[in-house]
Write a protein that holds these residues in place. Structure first.
Motif, PDB file in Angstrom:
ATOM      1  N   ALA A 198      42.529  42.563 100.385  1.00  0.00           N
ATOM      2  CA  ALA A 198      42.263  42.359 101.812  1.00  0.00           C
ATOM      3  C   ALA A 198      42.724  40.975 102.246  1.00  0.00           C
ATOM      4  CB  ALA A 198      40.773  42.524 102.097  1.00  0.00           C
ATOM      5  N   ALA A 199      43.181  40.863 103.486  1.00  0.00           N
ATOM      6  CA  ALA A 199      43.642  39.585 104.021  1.00  0.00           C
ATOM      7  C   ALA A 199      42.470  38.739 104.474  1.00  0.00           C
ATOM      8  CB  ALA A 199      44.586  39.832 105.196  1.00  0.00           C
ATOM      9  N   VAL A 200      42.551  37.444 104.201  1.00  0.00           N
ATOM     10  CA  VAL A 200      41.522  36.519 104.668  1.00  0.00           C
ATOM     11  C   VAL A 200      41.800  36.183 106.127  1.00  0.00           C
ATOM     12  CG1 VAL A 200      40.494  34.235 104.396  1.00  0.00           C
ATOM     13  CG2 VAL A 200      41.178  35.542 102.377  1.00  0.00           C
ATOM     14  N   ALA A 201      40.831  36.453 106.980  1.00  0.00           N
ATOM     15  CA  ALA A 201      41.001  36.145 108.402  1.00  0.00           C
ATOM     16  C   ALA A 201      40.577  34.715 108.710  1.00  0.00           C
ATOM     17  CB  ALA A 201      40.187  37.123 109.253  1.00  0.00           C
ATOM     18  N   SER A 202      39.458  34.287 108.150  1.00  0.00           N
ATOM     19  CA  SER A 202      38.975  32.940 108.420  1.00  0.00           C
ATOM     20  C   SER A 202      37.917  32.549 107.403  1.00  0.00           C
ATOM     21  CB  SER A 202      38.396  32.840 109.837  1.00  0.00           C
ATOM     22  OG  SER A 202      37.299  33.721 109.968  1.00  0.00           O
ATOM     23  N   VAL A 203      37.598  31.249 107.392  1.00  0.00           N
ATOM     24  CA  VAL A 203      36.597  30.712 106.472  1.00  0.00           C
ATOM     25  C   VAL A 203      35.662  29.809 107.272  1.00  0.00           C
ATOM     26  CG1 VAL A 203      36.187  29.328 104.402  1.00  0.00           C
ATOM     27  CG2 VAL A 203      38.249  30.744 104.566  1.00  0.00           C
TER      28      VAL A 203
ATOM     29  N   VAL B  13      45.488  29.536 100.835  1.00  0.00           N
ATOM     30  CA  VAL B  13      45.314  28.093 100.911  1.00  0.00           C
ATOM     31  C   VAL B  13      46.669  27.433 100.741  1.00  0.00           C
ATOM     32  CG1 VAL B  13      44.204  26.096  99.851  1.00  0.00           C
ATOM     33  CG2 VAL B  13      42.973  28.265 100.029  1.00  0.00           C
ATOM     34  N   GLY B  14      46.969  26.456 101.607  1.00  0.00           N
ATOM     35  CA  GLY B  14      48.252  25.778 101.532  1.00  0.00           C
ATOM     36  C   GLY B  14      48.244  24.697 100.463  1.00  0.00           C
ATOM     37  N   ALA B  15      49.360  23.946 100.415  1.00  0.00           N
ATOM     38  CA  ALA B  15      49.459  22.860  99.447  1.00  0.00           C
ATOM     39  C   ALA B  15      48.402  21.800  99.726  1.00  0.00           C
ATOM     40  CB  ALA B  15      50.862  22.258  99.504  1.00  0.00           C
ATOM     41  N   ALA B  16      48.131  21.548 101.001  1.00  0.00           N
ATOM     42  CA  ALA B  16      47.048  20.635 101.358  1.00  0.00           C
ATOM     43  C   ALA B  16      45.722  21.382 101.253  1.00  0.00           C
ATOM     44  CB  ALA B  16      47.247  20.111 102.780  1.00  0.00           C
ATOM     45  N   PRO B  17      44.710  20.792 100.668  1.00  0.00           N
ATOM     46  CA  PRO B  17      43.428  21.497 100.523  1.00  0.00           C
ATOM     47  C   PRO B  17      42.773  21.771 101.872  1.00  0.00           C
ATOM     48  CG  PRO B  17      43.218  19.202  99.877  1.00  0.00           C
ATOM     49  CD  PRO B  17      44.685  19.445 100.086  1.00  0.00           C
ATOM     50  N   VAL B  18      41.940  22.798 101.907  1.00  0.00           N
ATOM     51  CA  VAL B  18      41.243  23.161 103.144  1.00  0.00           C
ATOM     52  C   VAL B  18      40.382  22.005 103.626  1.00  0.00           C
ATOM     53  CG1 VAL B  18      39.702  24.850 104.213  1.00  0.00           C
ATOM     54  CG2 VAL B  18      41.186  25.546 102.326  1.00  0.00           C
ATOM     55  N   GLU B  19      39.790  21.267 102.685  1.00  0.00           N
ATOM     56  CA  GLU B  19      38.919  20.152 103.057  1.00  0.00           C
ATOM     57  C   GLU B  19      39.652  19.115 103.900  1.00  0.00           C
ATOM     58  OE1 GLU B  19      37.056  21.937  99.392  1.00  0.00           O
ATOM     59  OE2 GLU B  19      39.092  21.541 100.130  1.00  0.00           O
ATOM     60  N   ARG B  20      40.963  18.939 103.657  1.00  0.00           N
ATOM     61  CA  ARG B  20      41.712  17.958 104.444  1.00  0.00           C
ATOM     62  C   ARG B  20      41.819  18.408 105.903  1.00  0.00           C
ATOM     63  NH1 ARG B  20      47.481  15.825 102.351  1.00  0.00           N
ATOM     64  NH2 ARG B  20      46.114  15.247 100.623  1.00  0.00           N
ATOM     65  N   ALA B  21      42.036  19.695 106.099  1.00  0.00           N
ATOM     66  CA  ALA B  21      42.095  20.220 107.472  1.00  0.00           C
ATOM     67  C   ALA B  21      40.749  20.055 108.168  1.00  0.00           C
ATOM     68  CB  ALA B  21      42.515  21.688 107.453  1.00  0.00           C
TER      69      ALA B  21
ATOM     70  N   LYS C 184      35.402  26.623 111.869  1.00  0.00           N
ATOM     71  CA  LYS C 184      36.013  27.839 111.324  1.00  0.00           C
ATOM     72  C   LYS C 184      37.490  27.571 111.057  1.00  0.00           C
ATOM     73  CE  LYS C 184      34.716  31.863 112.684  1.00  0.00           C
ATOM     74  NZ  LYS C 184      34.425  33.075 113.483  1.00  0.00           N
ATOM     75  N   VAL C 185      37.939  27.921 109.844  1.00  0.00           N
ATOM     76  CA  VAL C 185      39.319  27.668 109.445  1.00  0.00           C
ATOM     77  C   VAL C 185      40.077  28.985 109.363  1.00  0.00           C
ATOM     78  CG1 VAL C 185      40.834  26.610 107.727  1.00  0.00           C
ATOM     79  CG2 VAL C 185      38.515  25.714 108.067  1.00  0.00           C
ATOM     80  N   LEU C 186      41.204  29.065 110.064  1.00  0.00           N
ATOM     81  CA  LEU C 186      42.132  30.186 109.927  1.00  0.00           C
ATOM     82  C   LEU C 186      43.203  29.739 108.944  1.00  0.00           C
ATOM     83  CD1 LEU C 186      40.612  30.763 112.590  1.00  0.00           C
ATOM     84  CD2 LEU C 186      42.732  31.708 113.506  1.00  0.00           C
ATOM     85  N   LEU C 187      43.314  30.419 107.831  1.00  0.00           N
ATOM     86  CA  LEU C 187      44.255  30.009 106.792  1.00  0.00           C
ATOM     87  C   LEU C 187      45.699  30.283 107.210  1.00  0.00           C
ATOM     88  CD1 LEU C 187      42.450  31.295 103.576  1.00  0.00           C
ATOM     89  CD2 LEU C 187      42.332  29.029 104.608  1.00  0.00           C
ATOM     90  N   PRO C 188      46.630  29.476 106.703  1.00  0.00           N
ATOM     91  CA  PRO C 188      48.049  29.710 107.040  1.00  0.00           C
ATOM     92  C   PRO C 188      48.556  31.015 106.434  1.00  0.00           C
ATOM     93  CG  PRO C 188      47.827  27.996 105.375  1.00  0.00           C
ATOM     94  CD  PRO C 188      46.445  28.292 105.855  1.00  0.00           C
ATOM     95  N   ARG C 189      49.399  31.672 107.173  1.00  0.00           N
ATOM     96  CA  ARG C 189      50.029  32.906 106.691  1.00  0.00           C
ATOM     97  C   ARG C 189      51.536  32.746 106.829  1.00  0.00           C
ATOM     98  NH1 ARG C 189      46.192  37.684 109.228  1.00  0.00           N
ATOM     99  NH2 ARG C 189      44.200  36.737 108.654  1.00  0.00           N
TER     100      ARG C 189
END
Length: 475
Positions: A90-95, A294-302, A321-326
């Motif tokens: 399943a695709a991650v929509a947000s965190v 999750v991109g090369a930069a960690p989610v915590e940085r965003a 709320k974080v929308l991950l890059p696709r």
């Protein structure tokens, strides 16, 4: 909003103009109530329940949303990876990371429902050890069903149009009811003979709650399909909706979210920024799964970048709320949602490789209309001024229920056998044209009300007046 029977003129003498106007307005009031009362009752009941969505869900899902506090949570990338094991493929929509100690991480996956704002499946993870605690199908929760019933009567686009039509006609009911109360014979006879309890309760409730009910209707219309979309276009044309594109450059549109964020079910961007295109990460060639990763930069940085740009909305007080890059050009999109004041909200786009902020916009970039809508929505949902705001909105919903019930009760008591008991048409051409002109203005301002109004007039002219038996039953 009284509906007393007008004074009958003596034989051979024409009714005075105020009496004819009263009867014409009363007729519209009667049929408007007959048309939309059931829908308004549903809206009022579901609206009352939805005011307490947060409190209910905190109680209902307490075992999934709370965990023992930890000073060293696992990286969000590890928690997201653990959540994927519960929803493989399943695709991650947000965190939604925990805003304070003792809260769990919520990872939202795409669900089975399709279309704009389709709810997903939430997987809850303990930050201390990245252990999955359980999941909830957000499309099947009680409050989701209440919201769907409130917004579209669980009937999709058709239901949305019915709700919008009823909302627009409720303004006609409020306006005509105020006129009947102020100008009707009942007001002059009140001291002499008194009125029925139902009539008195109906009138007093309408007078004292009418303004707040009208606000509820108007502040909810930006969500509607026809009026809301037209208003959005008007605001955009006036430059009052999107942030200033010169200050916040639109580089390109990544493939994951189309041309804007308005169709993303978990974006939760402010109404004012829904149609603003999303910038793209400037570095390609490093992969980026189609399902969001999750991109090369960690989610915590965003998250830190968003928190730095929302100083009045810290994670402990607001929802991040974080929308991950696709895809290779996708970005982290962090939406900062304030529970109370829309002026504290922020939307931040972060490059998935470098962690650089590509776009950041909030209250200062919104136009006048956008700010008015955002504040209206916060008030409508009962969250702008805390418990006091909730209490006022709840009182308005209860008043609408009372108006609907007492209106139906009055009709039931006075209805004749074999007929609707509608007020007789005035028969005066000038009065009819005056009222029709007012209704025409209403129809232009609220198109769905205008369409149904025209349909009612056509049925009356082409069918009711030409069939005597029907005319006797309808009035």
């Amino acid at each position: 909003m009284s509906v007393d029977t007008p004074v009958r003129p003596s034989a051979g003498r024409a009714a005075p103009a105020p009496g004819r106007r009263y009867r014409a307005v009363w007729r519209w009031h009667f049929y408007a109530g007959l048309l939309v009362a059931p829908v308004l009752l549903v809206l009022a009941v579901t609206g009352s329940l939805y005011l307490f969505k947060d409190q209910y869900e905190e109680w209902r899902y307490k075992d999934l949303r709370t965990a023992a506090a930890t000073a060293s949570p696992r990286p969000l990338a590890e928690q997201i990876a653990a959540a994927r094991t519960a929803r493989p493929g399943a695709a991650v929509a947000s965190v939604i990371p925990p805003g304070r100690p003792g809260r769990t991480t919520r990872v939202i996956f795409a669900g089975n429902a399709v279309g704009p704002f389709a709810p997903g499946v939430s997987v809850y993870v303990n930050p201390a050890d990245a252990r999955v605690l359980g999941s909830v199908d957000d499309s099947a929760t009680l409050m989701r069903k209440v919201r769907t019933l409130h917004g579209e009567l669980m009937a999709g686009t058709v239901g949305d149009r019915v709700v919008e039509t009823a909302a627009c006609w409720s303004l006609v009911l409020l306006g005509s009811g105020a006129y009947l109360y102020r100008r009707g014979p009942a007001r002059r006879r009140e001291a002499k003979r008194g009125r029925s309890r139902l009539r008195r309760v109906h009138a007093v409730t309408g007078v004292f709650a009418g303004v707040v009910i009208a606000f509820l209707v108007v502040s909810g219309l930006p969500w509607s399909g026809v009026w809301g979309e037209a208003f959005q276009r008007m605001a955009t044309a006036a430059g009052s909706t999107p942030p200033d594109s010169d200050r916040f450059a639109r580089q390109s549109t990544p493939p994951d979210k189309g041309r804007d964020l308005s169709q993303h079910p978990d974006a939760k961007v402010p109404w004012a920024a829904e149609e603003r295109p999303v910038p793209a990460s400037g570095h390609a060639g490093h992969g980026g799964a189609a399902g969001g990763t999750v991109g090369a930069a960690p989610v915590e940085r965003a998250l830190r970048a968003a928190a730095a740009r929302a100083p009045h909305c810290p994670p402990a007080a607001c929802e991040y709320k974080v929308l991950l890059p696709r895809g290779e050009r996708g970005v982290y999109t962090v939406t900062v949602a304030s529970r109370h004041d829309p002026a504290d909200e922020r939307t931040v786009h972060v490059d998935q490789y470098s962690g650089a902020v590509l776009g950041s916009y909030g209250w200062s970039e919104y136009g006048v209309l956008a700010k008015a809508v955002e504040q209206g929505i916060a008030l409508h949902e009962g969250r702008r001024y805390g418990p006091l705001n909730t209490a006022v909105m709840l009182a308005a919903c209860l008043a609408l229920i009372l108006l609907t019930v007492t209106g139906a009760g009055m009709w039931w008591k006075r209805r004749p056998s074999g007929g609707l008991g509608a007020p007789r048409r005035t028969g005066d051409r000038r009065t009819t044209l005056t009222v029709a002109a007012i209704m025409l203005v209403v129809g232009v301002l609220f198109p769905l009300a205008g369409v149904t109004m025209l349909a009612a007039l056509l049925v009356d002219a082409l069918l009711v007046r030409r069939v005597p038996a029907l005319a006797r039953r309808v009035g």
